[in-house]
Design a protein around this motif. Structure first.
Motif, PDB file in Angstrom:
ATOM      1  N   ASN A  23       0.811  -1.226   0.000  1.00 10.41           N
ATOM      2  CA  ASN A  23       0.000   0.000   0.000  1.00 10.41           C
ATOM      3  C   ASN A  23       0.838   1.266   0.000  1.00 10.41           C
ATOM      4  OD1 ASN A  23      -2.325  -1.549  -0.006  1.00 10.41           O
ATOM      5  ND2 ASN A  23      -2.513  -1.519   2.208  1.00 10.41           N
ATOM      6  N   SER A  24       1.953   1.276   0.688  1.00 10.76           N
ATOM      7  CA  SER A  24       2.772   2.498   0.716  1.00 10.76           C
ATOM      8  C   SER A  24       3.586   2.665  -0.569  1.00 10.76           C
ATOM      9  CB  SER A  24       3.688   2.524   1.935  1.00 10.76           C
ATOM     10  OG  SER A  24       4.654   1.507   1.847  1.00 10.76           O
ATOM     11  N   LEU A  25       3.971   1.569  -1.183  1.00 12.55           N
ATOM     12  CA  LEU A  25       4.782   1.658  -2.404  1.00 12.55           C
ATOM     13  C   LEU A  25       3.934   1.905  -3.650  1.00 12.55           C
ATOM     14  CD1 LEU A  25       7.767   1.549  -3.045  1.00 12.55           C
ATOM     15  CD2 LEU A  25       7.547  -0.879  -3.438  1.00 12.55           C
ATOM     16  N   PHE A  26       2.709   1.430  -3.642  1.00 18.87           N
ATOM     17  CA  PHE A  26       1.813   1.571  -4.792  1.00 18.87           C
ATOM     18  C   PHE A  26       0.470   2.155  -4.343  1.00 18.87           C
ATOM     19  CE2 PHE A  26       4.595  -2.085  -5.604  1.00 18.87           C
ATOM     20  CZ  PHE A  26       5.192  -1.696  -6.788  1.00 18.87           C
ATOM     21  N   PRO A  27       0.450   3.359  -3.774  1.00 16.83           N
ATOM     22  CA  PRO A  27      -0.789   3.894  -3.197  1.00 16.83           C
ATOM     23  C   PRO A  27      -1.872   4.241  -4.214  1.00 16.83           C
ATOM     24  CG  PRO A  27       0.908   5.567  -3.181  1.00 16.83           C
ATOM     25  CD  PRO A  27       1.564   4.282  -3.629  1.00 16.83           C
ATOM     26  N   ASN A  28      -1.515   4.602  -5.412  1.00 17.78           N
ATOM     27  CA  ASN A  28      -2.499   5.046  -6.398  1.00 17.78           C
ATOM     28  C   ASN A  28      -2.786   4.007  -7.476  1.00 17.78           C
ATOM     29  OD1 ASN A  28      -2.695   7.571  -5.124  1.00 17.78           O
ATOM     30  ND2 ASN A  28      -0.867   8.274  -6.197  1.00 17.78           N
ATOM     31  N   SER A  29      -2.289   2.809  -7.274  1.00 18.41           N
ATOM     32  CA  SER A  29      -2.465   1.768  -8.282  1.00 18.41           C
ATOM     33  C   SER A  29      -3.725   0.974  -8.028  1.00 18.41           C
ATOM     34  CB  SER A  29      -1.264   0.821  -8.261  1.00 18.41           C
ATOM     35  OG  SER A  29      -0.096   1.512  -8.607  1.00 18.41           O
ATOM     36  N   ASN A  30      -4.275   0.439  -9.115  1.00 19.81           N
ATOM     37  CA  ASN A  30      -5.409  -0.467  -9.010  1.00 19.81           C
ATOM     38  C   ASN A  30      -4.920  -1.721  -8.293  1.00 19.81           C
ATOM     39  OD1 ASN A  30      -7.152  -2.675  -9.578  1.00 19.81           O
ATOM     40  ND2 ASN A  30      -7.973  -1.571 -11.344  1.00 19.81           N
ATOM     41  N   SER A  31      -5.572  -2.084  -7.227  1.00 19.85           N
ATOM     42  CA  SER A  31      -5.138  -3.195  -6.382  1.00 19.85           C
ATOM     43  C   SER A  31      -5.003  -4.503  -7.153  1.00 19.85           C
ATOM     44  CB  SER A  31      -6.097  -3.368  -5.217  1.00 19.85           C
ATOM     45  OG  SER A  31      -5.674  -4.406  -4.379  1.00 19.85           O
ATOM     46  N   SER A  32      -5.952  -4.827  -8.002  1.00 16.02           N
ATOM     47  CA  SER A  32      -5.880  -6.095  -8.729  1.00 16.02           C
ATOM     48  C   SER A  32      -4.745  -6.085  -9.753  1.00 16.02           C
ATOM     49  CB  SER A  32      -7.208  -6.424  -9.398  1.00 16.02           C
ATOM     50  OG  SER A  32      -7.540  -5.453 -10.357  1.00 16.02           O
ATOM     51  N   ASP A  33      -4.496  -4.939 -10.386  1.00 19.35           N
ATOM     52  CA  ASP A  33      -3.400  -4.849 -11.359  1.00 19.35           C
ATOM     53  C   ASP A  33      -2.052  -5.031 -10.685  1.00 19.35           C
ATOM     54  OD1 ASP A  33      -5.189  -4.424 -13.393  1.00 19.35           O
ATOM     55  OD2 ASP A  33      -4.886  -2.251 -13.466  1.00 19.35           O
ATOM     56  N   ILE A  34      -1.844  -4.334  -9.577  1.00 15.93           N
ATOM     57  CA  ILE A  34      -0.547  -4.426  -8.909  1.00 15.93           C
ATOM     58  C   ILE A  34      -0.372  -5.813  -8.295  1.00 15.93           C
ATOM     59  CG2 ILE A  34      -1.161  -3.466  -6.648  1.00 15.93           C
ATOM     60  CD1 ILE A  34       2.087  -2.932  -8.643  1.00 15.93           C
ATOM     61  N   MET A  35      -1.443  -6.375  -7.771  1.00 19.98           N
ATOM     62  CA  MET A  35      -1.326  -7.716  -7.178  1.00 19.98           C
ATOM     63  C   MET A  35      -0.975  -8.753  -8.240  1.00 19.98           C
ATOM     64  SD  MET A  35      -1.336  -7.531  -3.997  1.00 19.98           S
ATOM     65  CE  MET A  35      -1.256  -9.290  -3.725  1.00 19.98           C
ATOM     66  N   SER A  36      -1.526  -8.641  -9.433  1.00 18.82           N
ATOM     67  CA  SER A  36      -1.178  -9.608 -10.484  1.00 18.82           C
ATOM     68  C   SER A  36       0.300  -9.473 -10.867  1.00 18.82           C
ATOM     69  CB  SER A  36      -2.084  -9.476 -11.695  1.00 18.82           C
ATOM     70  OG  SER A  36      -1.914  -8.231 -12.321  1.00 18.82           O
ATOM     71  N   SER A  37       0.802  -8.245 -10.876  1.00 17.43           N
ATOM     72  CA  SER A  37       2.226  -8.039 -11.166  1.00 17.43           C
ATOM     73  C   SER A  37       3.101  -8.599 -10.052  1.00 17.43           C
ATOM     74  CB  SER A  37       2.524  -6.550 -11.345  1.00 17.43           C
ATOM     75  OG  SER A  37       1.867  -6.046 -12.472  1.00 17.43           O
ATOM     76  N   LEU A  38       2.700  -8.374  -8.800  1.00 14.49           N
ATOM     77  CA  LEU A  38       3.479  -8.888  -7.665  1.00 14.49           C
ATOM     78  C   LEU A  38       3.417 -10.413  -7.591  1.00 14.49           C
ATOM     79  CD1 LEU A  38       2.642  -6.208  -4.951  1.00 14.49           C
ATOM     80  CD2 LEU A  38       4.724  -6.422  -6.330  1.00 14.49           C
ATOM     81  N   ILE A  39       2.278 -10.990  -7.943  1.00 12.07           N
ATOM     82  CA  ILE A  39       2.179 -12.454  -7.984  1.00 12.07           C
ATOM     83  C   ILE A  39       3.115 -13.011  -9.050  1.00 12.07           C
ATOM     84  CG2 ILE A  39       0.627 -14.362  -8.605  1.00 12.07           C
ATOM     85  CD1 ILE A  39      -1.593 -12.736  -7.114  1.00 12.07           C
ATOM     86  N   GLU A  40       3.188 -12.330 -10.191  1.00 10.97           N
ATOM     87  CA  GLU A  40       4.128 -12.761 -11.239  1.00 10.97           C
ATOM     88  C   GLU A  40       5.566 -12.700 -10.731  1.00 10.97           C
ATOM     89  OE1 GLU A  40       5.767 -11.446 -15.647  1.00 10.97           O
ATOM     90  OE2 GLU A  40       3.857 -10.639 -14.963  1.00 10.97           O
ATOM     91  N   LEU A  41       5.923 -11.614 -10.053  1.00  9.99           N
ATOM     92  CA  LEU A  41       7.277 -11.495  -9.499  1.00  9.99           C
ATOM     93  C   LEU A  41       7.536 -12.574  -8.450  1.00  9.99           C
ATOM     94  CD1 LEU A  41       7.492  -7.608  -9.109  1.00  9.99           C
ATOM     95  CD2 LEU A  41       8.584  -9.022 -10.870  1.00  9.99           C
ATOM     96  N   SER A  42       6.517 -12.909  -7.690  1.00 11.94           N
ATOM     97  CA  SER A  42       6.646 -13.962  -6.685  1.00 11.94           C
ATOM     98  C   SER A  42       6.843 -15.331  -7.342  1.00 11.94           C
ATOM     99  CB  SER A  42       5.409 -13.968  -5.792  1.00 11.94           C
ATOM    100  OG  SER A  42       5.501 -14.976  -4.825  1.00 11.94           O
ATOM    101  N   LYS A  43       6.087 -15.594  -8.391  1.00 10.94           N
ATOM    102  CA  LYS A  43       6.227 -16.870  -9.104  1.00 10.94           C
ATOM    103  C   LYS A  43       7.604 -17.009  -9.736  1.00 10.94           C
ATOM    104  CE  LYS A  43       1.381 -17.725 -10.182  1.00 10.94           C
ATOM    105  NZ  LYS A  43       0.375 -17.800 -11.256  1.00 10.94           N
TER     106      LYS A  43
END
Length: 100
Positions: free
Chosen positions: A44-64
């Motif tokens: 939330n602090s690093l991506f405060p203005n981003s769409n939650s689902s968009d950023i989460m899909s990107s972070l899930i990709e980085l996690s995978k």
């Protein structure tokens, strides 16, 4: 050991990782001595203005791709091996021209 420099990322995941790396470089330049602190971030602090689902899909990709570790409390940590990838992909915190 993971051969990270050959990893391919979607454009959105690469942009998210660029934001993460810029924040890491900024924190590092402030001379924090605790390296664990430098590798842990709040979504939330690093991506405060981003769409939650968009950023989460990107972070899930980085996690995978084993670049970050996601936690259930909306934090993540950069894996040590990811710094090799970050330093090869980005020049001084900036995306190389041929990345996009």
């Amino acid at each position: 050991m993971i051969d990270l420099p050959k990893i391919s990322l979607s454009a959105n995941a690469a942009k998210a990782f660029h934001v993460i790396y810029k924040k890491y470089l900024s924190d590092r330049s402030e001379h924090y001595s605790n390296t664990s602190y430098l590798k842990a971030f709040s979504i939330n602090s690093l991506f405060p203005n981003s769409n939650s689902s968009d950023i989460m899909s990107s972070l899930i990709e980085l996690s995978k791709k084993k670049l970050i570790r996601l936690f259930t409390d909306k934090r993540f940590m950069i894996h040590d091996e990811a710094f090799i990838y970050l330093e090869n992909r980005f020049d001084n915190g900036f995306i190389k021209k041929d990345d996009f």
